[in-house]
Design a protein around this motif. Sequence first.
Motif, PDB file in Angstrom:
ATOM      1  N   GLN A  24      37.900  60.228  69.735  1.00 23.93           N
ATOM      2  CA  GLN A  24      38.433  59.050  68.855  1.00 23.93           C
ATOM      3  C   GLN A  24      37.780  57.712  69.463  1.00 23.93           C
ATOM      4  OE1 GLN A  24      42.489  59.815  69.616  1.00 23.93           O
ATOM      5  NE2 GLN A  24      42.826  60.021  67.422  1.00 23.93           N
ATOM      6  N   GLN A  28      34.827  55.460  67.511  1.00 26.22           N
ATOM      7  CA  GLN A  28      34.997  54.063  67.176  1.00 26.22           C
ATOM      8  C   GLN A  28      33.844  53.205  68.026  1.00 26.22           C
ATOM      9  OE1 GLN A  28      38.215  52.347  69.738  1.00 26.22           O
ATOM     10  NE2 GLN A  28      38.289  50.590  68.269  1.00 26.22           N
ATOM     11  N   TRP A  32      32.887  54.036  63.641  1.00 22.99           N
ATOM     12  CA  TRP A  32      33.605  54.433  62.536  1.00 22.99           C
ATOM     13  C   TRP A  32      35.014  54.121  63.137  1.00 22.99           C
ATOM     14  CZ3 TRP A  32      32.184  60.568  63.099  1.00 22.99           C
ATOM     15  CH2 TRP A  32      30.872  60.539  62.931  1.00 22.99           C
ATOM     16  N   HIS A  33      36.057  54.199  61.682  1.00 20.63           N
ATOM     17  CA  HIS A  33      37.424  53.760  61.908  1.00 20.63           C
ATOM     18  C   HIS A  33      38.247  54.971  61.393  1.00 20.63           C
ATOM     19  CE1 HIS A  33      36.028  49.435  62.481  1.00 20.63           C
ATOM     20  NE2 HIS A  33      35.302  49.905  61.545  1.00 20.63           N
ATOM     21  N   GLU A  34      38.999  55.612  62.372  1.00 14.15           N
ATOM     22  CA  GLU A  34      39.804  56.613  62.180  1.00 14.15           C
ATOM     23  C   GLU A  34      40.758  56.329  61.137  1.00 14.15           C
ATOM     24  OE1 GLU A  34      42.755  59.632  64.341  1.00 14.15           O
ATOM     25  OE2 GLU A  34      41.701  58.242  65.485  1.00 14.15           O
ATOM     26  N   ALA A  45      37.351  60.062  59.474  1.00 14.12           N
ATOM     27  CA  ALA A  45      37.285  58.576  59.839  1.00 14.12           C
ATOM     28  C   ALA A  45      36.222  58.068  58.780  1.00 14.12           C
ATOM     29  CB  ALA A  45      36.227  58.641  61.317  1.00 14.12           C
ATOM     30  N   ARG A  46      36.308  56.686  58.491  1.00 13.82           N
ATOM     31  CA  ARG A  46      35.556  56.142  57.798  1.00 13.82           C
ATOM     32  C   ARG A  46      34.084  55.761  58.709  1.00 13.82           C
ATOM     33  NH1 ARG A  46      37.767  50.714  56.310  1.00 13.82           N
ATOM     34  NH2 ARG A  46      36.728  49.972  58.141  1.00 13.82           N
ATOM     35  N   SER A  48      30.234  53.916  59.680  1.00  8.88           N
ATOM     36  CA  SER A  48      30.032  52.451  59.681  1.00  8.88           C
ATOM     37  C   SER A  48      29.285  52.242  58.337  1.00  8.88           C
ATOM     38  CB  SER A  48      28.982  52.433  60.847  1.00  8.88           C
ATOM     39  OG  SER A  48      27.665  53.137  60.691  1.00  8.88           O
ATOM     40  N   HIS A  80      33.478  58.702  54.159  1.00 10.33           N
ATOM     41  CA  HIS A  80      34.318  59.119  55.240  1.00 10.33           C
ATOM     42  C   HIS A  80      33.787  60.432  55.617  1.00 10.33           C
ATOM     43  CE1 HIS A  80      37.186  56.182  53.632  1.00 10.33           C
ATOM     44  NE2 HIS A  80      37.786  56.190  54.582  1.00 10.33           N
TER      45      HIS A  80
END
Length: 109
Positions: A24, A28, A32-34, A45-46, A48, A80
């Motif tokens: 995770q 990050q 990426w955003h979990e 995750a989304r 970048s 994602h």
Amino acid sequence: AGRAIVGLEPSSLLTLRGWKTTQQALCQALGWHEVPGSLANYFVARVSPIAVPALASALQAVRAQGIKLRDGASFGLPGHVRLGVLAPASQQALQQAWQRAIQPMEQRT
């Protein structure tokens, strides 16, 4: 504390949780955003924003390196990815493969 997974030794569960936490943090660092809420051995995750326009080709390049990422568009989340929790060596391979895949995109901005 989480629920025990049937058939999984407590020490294995601790190992898996540690790998997930490390992965995770790696995601990050990749920008990426979990998506919160996963209690499983995978998560969404989304990616970048810079990678979204060429996500299909980036995923293809990463998969060619043996890293399994599922395109979130296949389950209603474009931009994602879904990925399983990986062992540390595979996490390093993911990082390297992703950086190689998006490097040309970053150079265009």
